[in-house]
Each structure stands twice: as structure tokens, then as C-alpha cells.
Design a protein around this motif. Structure first.
Motif, mmCIF file in Angstrom:
data_model
loop_
_atom_site.group_PDB
_atom_site.id
_atom_site.type_symbol
_atom_site.label_atom_id
_atom_site.label_comp_id
_atom_site.label_asym_id
_atom_site.label_seq_id
_atom_site.Cartn_x
_atom_site.Cartn_y
_atom_site.Cartn_z
ATOM 1 N N PRO A 139 0.822 -1.215 0.000
ATOM 2 C CA PRO A 139 0.000 0.000 0.000
ATOM 3 C C PRO A 139 0.858 1.269 0.000
ATOM 4 N N LEU A 140 0.494 2.204 -0.863
ATOM 5 C CA LEU A 140 1.133 3.525 -0.912
ATOM 6 C C LEU A 140 0.011 4.564 -0.936
ATOM 7 N N PRO A 141 -0.567 4.895 0.224
ATOM 8 C CA PRO A 141 -1.735 5.781 0.267
ATOM 9 C C PRO A 141 -1.467 7.112 -0.433
ATOM 10 N N GLY A 142 -2.460 7.544 -1.197
ATOM 11 C CA GLY A 142 -2.361 8.816 -1.889
ATOM 12 C C GLY A 142 -1.521 8.790 -3.143
ATOM 13 N N THR A 143 -1.034 7.615 -3.546
ATOM 14 C CA THR A 143 -0.159 7.494 -4.713
ATOM 15 C C THR A 143 -0.954 6.928 -5.894
ATOM 16 N N THR A 144 -0.818 7.556 -7.044
ATOM 17 C CA THR A 144 -1.403 7.005 -8.262
ATOM 18 C C THR A 144 -0.317 6.858 -9.326
ATOM 19 N N THR A 145 -0.570 5.942 -10.225
ATOM 20 C CA THR A 145 0.365 5.686 -11.315
ATOM 21 C C THR A 145 -0.438 5.444 -12.575
ATOM 22 N N VAL A 146 0.189 5.585 -13.736
ATOM 23 C CA VAL A 146 -0.501 5.295 -14.990
ATOM 24 C C VAL A 146 0.117 4.061 -15.616
ATOM 25 N N PHE A 147 -0.758 3.237 -16.157
ATOM 26 C CA PHE A 147 -0.377 1.928 -16.688
ATOM 27 C C PHE A 147 -1.039 1.746 -18.039
ATOM 28 N N ASP A 148 -0.233 1.398 -19.053
ATOM 29 C CA ASP A 148 -0.734 1.198 -20.414
ATOM 30 C C ASP A 148 -0.877 -0.288 -20.694
ATOM 31 N N THR A 149 -2.005 -0.656 -21.277
ATOM 32 C CA THR A 149 -2.269 -2.058 -21.560
ATOM 33 C C THR A 149 -3.009 -2.192 -22.879
ATOM 34 N N GLY A 150 -3.499 -3.387 -23.170
ATOM 35 C CA GLY A 150 -4.126 -3.646 -24.453
ATOM 36 C C GLY A 150 -5.506 -3.050 -24.566
ATOM 37 N N THR A 151 -5.944 -2.862 -25.801
ATOM 38 C CA THR A 151 -7.244 -2.246 -26.034
ATOM 39 C C THR A 151 -8.396 -3.126 -25.569
ATOM 40 N N GLY A 152 -8.164 -4.419 -25.394
ATOM 41 C CA GLY A 152 -9.215 -5.304 -24.916
ATOM 42 C C GLY A 152 -9.382 -5.310 -23.412
ATOM 43 N N ALA A 153 -8.579 -4.519 -22.705
ATOM 44 C CA ALA A 153 -8.607 -4.562 -21.240
ATOM 45 C C ALA A 153 -9.896 -4.027 -20.659
ATOM 46 N N LEU A 154 -10.568 -3.132 -21.357
ATOM 47 C CA LEU A 154 -11.762 -2.492 -20.804
ATOM 48 C C LEU A 154 -12.808 -3.523 -20.391
ATOM 49 N N ALA A 155 -12.937 -4.586 -21.175
ATOM 50 C CA ALA A 155 -13.947 -5.608 -20.861
ATOM 51 C C ALA A 155 -13.616 -6.386 -19.601
ATOM 52 N N HIS A 156 -12.362 -6.307 -19.137
ATOM 53 C CA HIS A 156 -11.940 -7.109 -17.985
ATOM 54 C C HIS A 156 -11.665 -6.271 -16.738
ATOM 55 N N LEU A 157 -12.028 -4.989 -16.752
ATOM 56 C CA LEU A 157 -11.754 -4.146 -15.586
ATOM 57 C C LEU A 157 -12.360 -4.698 -14.293
ATOM 58 N N PRO A 158 -13.547 -5.345 -14.321
ATOM 59 C CA PRO A 158 -14.075 -5.911 -13.069
ATOM 60 C C PRO A 158 -13.177 -6.971 -12.442
ATOM 61 N N ASP A 159 -12.234 -7.543 -13.213
ATOM 62 C CA ASP A 159 -11.338 -8.558 -12.661
ATOM 63 C C ASP A 159 -10.342 -7.963 -11.670
ATOM 64 N N LEU A 160 -10.074 -6.657 -11.779
ATOM 65 C CA LEU A 160 -9.042 -6.034 -10.949
ATOM 66 C C LEU A 160 -9.550 -5.777 -9.540
ATOM 67 N N ASP A 161 -8.660 -6.012 -8.570
ATOM 68 C CA ASP A 161 -8.997 -5.703 -7.181
ATOM 69 C C ASP A 161 -8.178 -4.525 -6.666
ATOM 70 N N VAL A 162 -7.662 -3.698 -7.595
ATOM 71 C CA VAL A 162 -7.006 -2.453 -7.225
ATOM 72 C C VAL A 162 -7.808 -1.312 -7.838
ATOM 73 N N PRO A 163 -7.909 -0.172 -7.143
ATOM 74 C CA PRO A 163 -8.693 0.947 -7.692
ATOM 75 C C PRO A 163 -8.059 1.492 -8.963
ATOM 76 N N CYS A 164 -8.875 1.657 -9.997
ATOM 77 C CA CYS A 164 -8.355 2.169 -11.261
ATOM 78 C C CYS A 164 -9.469 2.852 -12.023
ATOM 79 N N GLU A 165 -9.084 3.677 -12.953
ATOM 80 C CA GLU A 165 -10.042 4.344 -13.828
ATOM 81 C C GLU A 165 -9.416 4.553 -15.184
ATOM 82 N N PRO A 166 -10.211 4.446 -16.255
ATOM 83 C CA PRO A 166 -9.670 4.694 -17.589
ATOM 84 C C PRO A 166 -9.279 6.158 -17.748
ATOM 85 N N VAL A 167 -8.161 6.372 -18.434
ATOM 86 C CA VAL A 167 -7.692 7.718 -18.722
ATOM 87 C C VAL A 167 -7.897 8.064 -20.193
ATOM 88 N N GLY A 168 -7.751 7.092 -21.059
ATOM 89 C CA GLY A 168 -7.887 7.323 -22.489
ATOM 90 C C GLY A 168 -6.965 6.412 -23.266
#
Length: 610
Positions: free
Chosen positions: A568-597
Motif C-alpha cells: 500500500p502507498l496511500p495517496g499514490t497514483t500511477t498510470v499503466f498502459d495495456t491492451g485495447t481489450g482490457a476495458l472488458a476485464h476491468l471488473p477482474d481487478l482488485d485495485v482501484p483504477c479508472e480509464p484515462v484514455g
């Protein structure tokens, strides 16, 4: 009696020679994603072939060369019918290649398959630093091409073009099964010995096909990044590099005293590295001046031409038949899955695809080493295979629920590595994971939106050891550099390392299932692996193990394992680039995230909270 000065006249004769080059085609023929069938512009020999014909139409003196890794690397290569013509060889014959060399992956299907493919070629192969037993007449130490060229005044002249070719020295280390038939020597020493032989054979120009990366130029013995050292040799006039799937000239390479990524020279010689999978055509232009003793290079330059949206040239019928046969074999059903199998979030701690490979490896090693001490549990290390990077935003494993076909074997295991196993301690396991965790950029606690990944580390080096659990603290400095060099002896990112809920002590002992590429000398893991005792040497190909494992399981219904997570790193955010098909699998993640574009190169960007 005074007549014309022949030396003066000869000096005025100038010939423009254009060398066209491909590298690392990896059996990609069409501009499509071979896993999904979706269009993939800028991929495949068919698009490059269009560029080649354009160059031939506008330039009178051209030769076409290939720099190796041509026969293996696409799914179709794993399912070819040996009774049919090899599709890639048929296509290369139709493109009228003049000469080629081999790369390390051309041996993936074994020496017999390689020799059978070479029996179909209508152009010579030169490999200067290696000999393959049983390939006499198929591979030569060098090649001299006799051509007639037209000078700038329109007069024809004979020209002899010498071609040398070099394999990476660690080819046998990566594929130990070749040791009995393949002998490899140092590329630089082999080149140094071949150059005078070529000159005595009448070569006017010498082109080096170097299936090797572009390093800083150090003349290291048996180096895989030997392109610069070869270029610096007297007598070499031009170099085609490859193997690392980069592009040269261009920003993929930093400038140094022997590398000019703008002018396109290595050691002052014109050079190209034309990408991979048919992404680019390399073009080297040499202006040759004839003096009293022969032809000399007056000037030269190298550039690369992206294939882009070039319309694909038609493939010959034998190539199409071979591809169709392979496509039918890929559809054979092996098992079923109740959940999607993907690796979009492999670097965020969720990777069902790699988990299946690790489970198959562990299953085989347990059976193969039934007599092991009970105090030495079997662990399994695996890394994401198709996980973006230079291969682009569509290069991810993404198998939907339902049937798992034979195509999935290449999807999950892109490389033909053989299974191995080593003994290691708890301290070794922690060090193995420290090496893998160096892929993450250092994050400052409380800071926002710093990129998560250090771009110097490819995703295929992110080994996860299944059978253990741990946390990674990216606020700490990386311990290792991309080549396995120790950069901070005090750095530690791995915390809470456990086995079956119990803290792993440094002296605890395990057996680790891995593969031969990890155990080869060099690379990120090589310095550690060199000190470990191997207990399973040169096992079956991991793909074969996976095939048997899926056939035994038949159904994959269990949830995907998650061996690690970020500290845990409270208050820390990072950006992560992945494949275009990832949007359909966002519910699989157990870390807080949001699409940026979407990034400029097409990747899907997430903001991740730690």
C-alpha cells in the motif's frame, strides 16, 4: 604514343547499388493478427513485398537480403504440414530474394525441419560463424553474388557482392537440444577470417547480415549485440542488424561514438535494422566508384521504410495452401474454460494466462521428480508472453470463455522454450523476484500519475513464482538493471515472502520449474541461474507440457491465482498502459483504477491507485 588514361576513366565510373533487407519476419506473411484474424497493417512479408517491387521499379541495381528469424514465430509455424511446401519459403522464392542468413529462432522446430525447409529455397543462405551437421549444401560460410549493374552513364558492369551472416552465439544455450549438431563461434572472429577469403574470391563489396543487436560497440567475445563490432572491421561495407526487434536508424538506439541513429551508420558504415514481422524494409544505398584495383564504396547511407498501409502483394498458391492447412489444425479443441484467460493486467497482479502455464509446468515437474525430498516443494516461474511492448496494443492474450483450441498453445507460449527445473533457496527465490520487480519505475509516495513501467524492461522478463505469495514496494529503488546488473545492493522491493502462509527463510529449499531461456548465460536472470543446480535438464517443450496438461484437465473452472500485490502507498497514483481489450476485464481487478484514455500509439491507459 599518348592515349586515354585508364585510371582516370575508371575513377569516373560510378554505380549506385541499393540493398533491400528484411529481418525477424517470424513466419508472418499477411497483414493480420494471426490469433484473431483482425487486420494488422504494417505486418507480414506480403506488404514488404509491395515495397520491394516499388524499389525495383525505380532503381536499376537492387539486391534483396533477409537477416534471419524467418521460419518460426507465428502460430501457423507450429501447425505446418511437412508434406506441403513451406509457406514462407514459397513466398520468399516468389519475392526473388538474393541471399539470406539464419537467426536463432530458425532452429526452433529442430535441425531436421530447418534442413527440409532450406531444401526448398531458390537462393543461398550464408552462416559464417556456425556449422550445422547434416546441412551440407544448404548453408554456406559465405556467398558471392555475381550481378551485372548499370552505372550512372547507362553502361553495364559485372559486380561481385559478398554476403556473410552471423548467428547469436547463445543460440545453443537457448536451445540445448542443438548442442550435438550446431557449433557456433564468435561473430567478430568469424568475420575477420572470412573477409580475406571473400576478397580472394573476387568480392567487390561485402554486406554483413548480422542477426544481432546494436550495442555500444565494445568488442566482447561471443556477444549477441555484435553488429557494431562487425561493422567496425575493415572490409565490411554495409551491415543489416536484427534480433532485438528494434528499428535503425531511429530513436530506438542512443547515439555513441560508433552509433549514429540519425545518419544510420555503425562504425561509420551504412546500416539498417528493419524492425520485425515485416514492419519495415531496410534500404542501404552504396555509391561504388571503380578505381585501378576494383570497386570501392565512395559513400553510403541507410534508411528504413515503414510498410504501413502498403497493399499486400499476392501470395503464391503453395504459400496459401500451407497457411490454410495450418489454420485448420489450429482449431483442434483441447479443453474448455469457464472464465476468460487474458494477461491485460499481468503487471498489476492479475494474470490468468500466465497462471495456466505455471500450473502446467509445476504439474510436469512434480511428476518428473517424484523422488524429490518432501522438504523441497515445487514452485513454478512464468512470465507473460504476448504482453504489448513493441508488438503493439493488440499483442495480448485474450481467450474468451468456451473452447480452448490448439491455437491457444502459441497464444499462451509464444516461444518454443524447453522445460527445466533448478534447486534454489529462499534467498534465491527472493532475488529472482527482485530481478523481475525491477521492471517497475520507482514511485514517490503521495505523488500522482507517474508511469508504472520502466520502458527498458520487456514484459516477458516479469517472472511470477507460483507457489509463493509476496508484495512489491515500488517506492523502493530497483535492485537490478535490464541486463541483470546489480545497481543498488541495498535495494529491496520484495516483502512478506511466504509459502503456504509461512514466512520463507533464506535457507529454505525449493525446486523451481522454469525454462531453458531463463537458465542461459546472460540476460536479467542469467547471473542468478548460473549458480543454481539444475535437476531437470532440457525437458519437453513447454507448449507440449501445456497441451498434455489441458488434455488432462479438460475444464478450467477454478479462479485465477493472484500470488502478489503492491504494498500500500496511500495517496499514490500511477498510470499503466495495456491492451485495447482490457476495458472488458476491468471488473477482474482488485485495485482501484479508472480509464484515462488511449495513448498516441493505441494503448489503453489506466490510472491506478496504490
Amino acid at each position: 604514343m599518348n592515349g586515354p588514361d585508364p585510371t582516370f576513366q575508371a575513377a569516373d565510373v560510378l554505380v549506385d547499388l541499393r540493398i533491400l533487407a528484411t529481418t525477424d519476419l517470424h513466419m508472418h506473411l499477411l497483414p493480420q493478427d494471426d490469433f484473431t484474424g483482425r487486420p494488422a497493417p504494417g505486418r507480414g512479408l506480403a506488404g514488404v513485398a509491395t515495397l520491394v517491387e516499388r524499389e525495383r521499379a525505380t532503381h536499376p541495381n537492387t539486391v534483396l537480403l533477409d537477416n534471419g528469424d524467418v521460419l518460426n514465430g507465428s502460430p501457423a509455424a507450429e501447425f505446418l504440414d511437412p508434406r506441403l511446401p513451406h509457406p514462407m519459403i514459397a513466398a520468399m522464392n516468389a519475392c526473388r530474394y538474393d541471399a539470406a542468413t539464419l537467426g536463432n529462432h530458425d532452429f526452433d522446430a529442430g535441425p531436421a525441419a530447418l534442413v527440409a525447409a532450406l531444401a526448398q529455397v531458390r537462393f543461398p543462405f550464408a552462416v559464417t560463424n556456425a556449422t550445422l551437421r547434416g546441412a551440407r549444401g544448404r548453408i554456406a560460410p559465405f556467398v558471392v553474388l555475381d550481378r551485372h549493374v548499370t552505372d550512372r552513364a547507362g553502361t553495364a558492369h559485372p559486380l561481385r557482392i559478398g554476403v556473410v551472416g552471423f548467428l547469436p552465439p547463445r543460440t545453443v544455450a537457448w536451445n540445448p537440444g542443438l548442442a550435438a549438431r550446431l557449433r557456433i563461434t564468435d561473430p567478430v572472429e568469424a568475420a575477420r577470417a572470412a573477409i580475406p577469403l571473400l576478397r580472394r574470391a573476387g568480392a567487390d563489396v561485402i554486406v554483413a547480415l548480422c542477426h544481432s543487436g546494436i550495442g555500444a560497440g565494445a568488442d566482447m567475445t561471443m556477444a549477441d549485440d555484435a553488429a557494431v563490432a562487425v561493422a567496425c572491421l575493415d572490409g565490411v561495407d554495409a551491415v543489416v542488424a536484427g534480433h532485438t526487434h528494434a528499428v535503425f536508424p531511429g530513436p530506438d538506439h542512443a547515439a555513441c561514438d560508433k552509433v549514429d541513429p540519425v545518419a544510420g551508420t555503425l562504425g561509420g558504415k551504412p546500416a539498417v535494422m528493419p524492425g520485425f514481422w515485416g514492419s519495415h524494409l531496410g534500404i542501404i544505398d552504396l555509391a561504388l566508384r571503380r578505381d585501378g584495383t576494383g570497386w570501392r564504396v565512395a559513400e553510403g547511407s541507410g534508411r528504413i521504410e515503414p510498410a504501413g498501409d502498403a497493399p499486400p502483394a499476392p501470395l503464391p498458391a503453395p504459400a496459401l495452401h500451407g497457411l490454410a492447412s495450418a489454420a485448420a489444425r489450429m482449431q483442434h479443441r483441447l479443453a474448455r474454460t469457464a472464465r476468460p484467460i487474458h494477461n491485460h493486467f499481468a503487471l498489476l497482479g492479475h494474470d490468468p494466462a500466465t497462471g495456466i502455464v505455471a500450473a502446467a509446468q509445476r504439474w510436469h515437474v512434480r511428476r518428473a521428480l517424484r523422488g524429490r525430498p518432501a522438504s523441497m516443494p515445487v514452485l513454478s516461474a512464468a512470465a507473460p508472453g504476448r504482453a504489448g511492448g513493441r508488438s503493439g496494443p493488440h499483442h495480448y492474450t485474450d481467450i474468451p470463455p468456451g473452447p480452448i483450441t490448439a491455437l491457444a498453445l502459441s497464444d499462451l507460449c509464444p516461444w518454443p522454450n524447453r522445460l527445466c527445473a533448478v534447486e534454489l533457496t529462499g534467498a534465491d527465490a527472493a532475488d529472482w523476484l527482485e530481478r523481475a520487480s525491477s521492471i517497475f519505475a520507482r514511485l514517490r509516495p503521495g505523488a500522482g500519475d507517474h508511469p508504472l513501467i520502466d520502458p527498458r524492461f520487456p514484459g516477458y522478463n516479469f517472472d511470477v513464482i507460483h507457489g509463493l505469495t509476496w508484495r512489491i514496494d515500488p517506492s523502493q529503488p530497483a535492485r537490478y538493471g535490464p541486463s541483470g546488473e546489480l545497481i543498488d545492493a541495498a535495494a529491496r522491493r520484495i516483502t512478506g515472502l511466504r509459502h503456504l502462509g509461512k514466512t520463507v527463510a533464506p535457507e529454505d529449499r525449493f525446486i523451481l520449474a522454469t525454462h531453458g531461456f531463463r537458465l542461459a548465460d546472460g540476460g536479467l536472470f542469467g547471473p542468478l541461474a548460473a549458480g543454481l543446480r539444475t535437476v531437470l535438464v532440457d525437458g519437453p517443450p513447454v507448449r507440449d507440457v501445456l497441451r498434455r496438461y489441458l488434455g488432462r484437465r479438460r475444464r478450467l473452472d477454478d479462479p485465477a491465482p493472484k500470488p502478489w500485490r503492491f504494498a500500500p502507498l496511500p495517496g499514490t497514483t500511477t498510470v499503466f498502459d495495456t491492451g485495447t481489450g482490457a476495458l472488458a476485464h476491468l471488473p477482474d481487478l482488485d485495485v482501484p483504477c479508472e480509464p484515462v484514455g488511449t495513448t498516441s500509439d493505441g494503448f489503453f491507459r489506466l490510472r491506478v491507485g496504490l
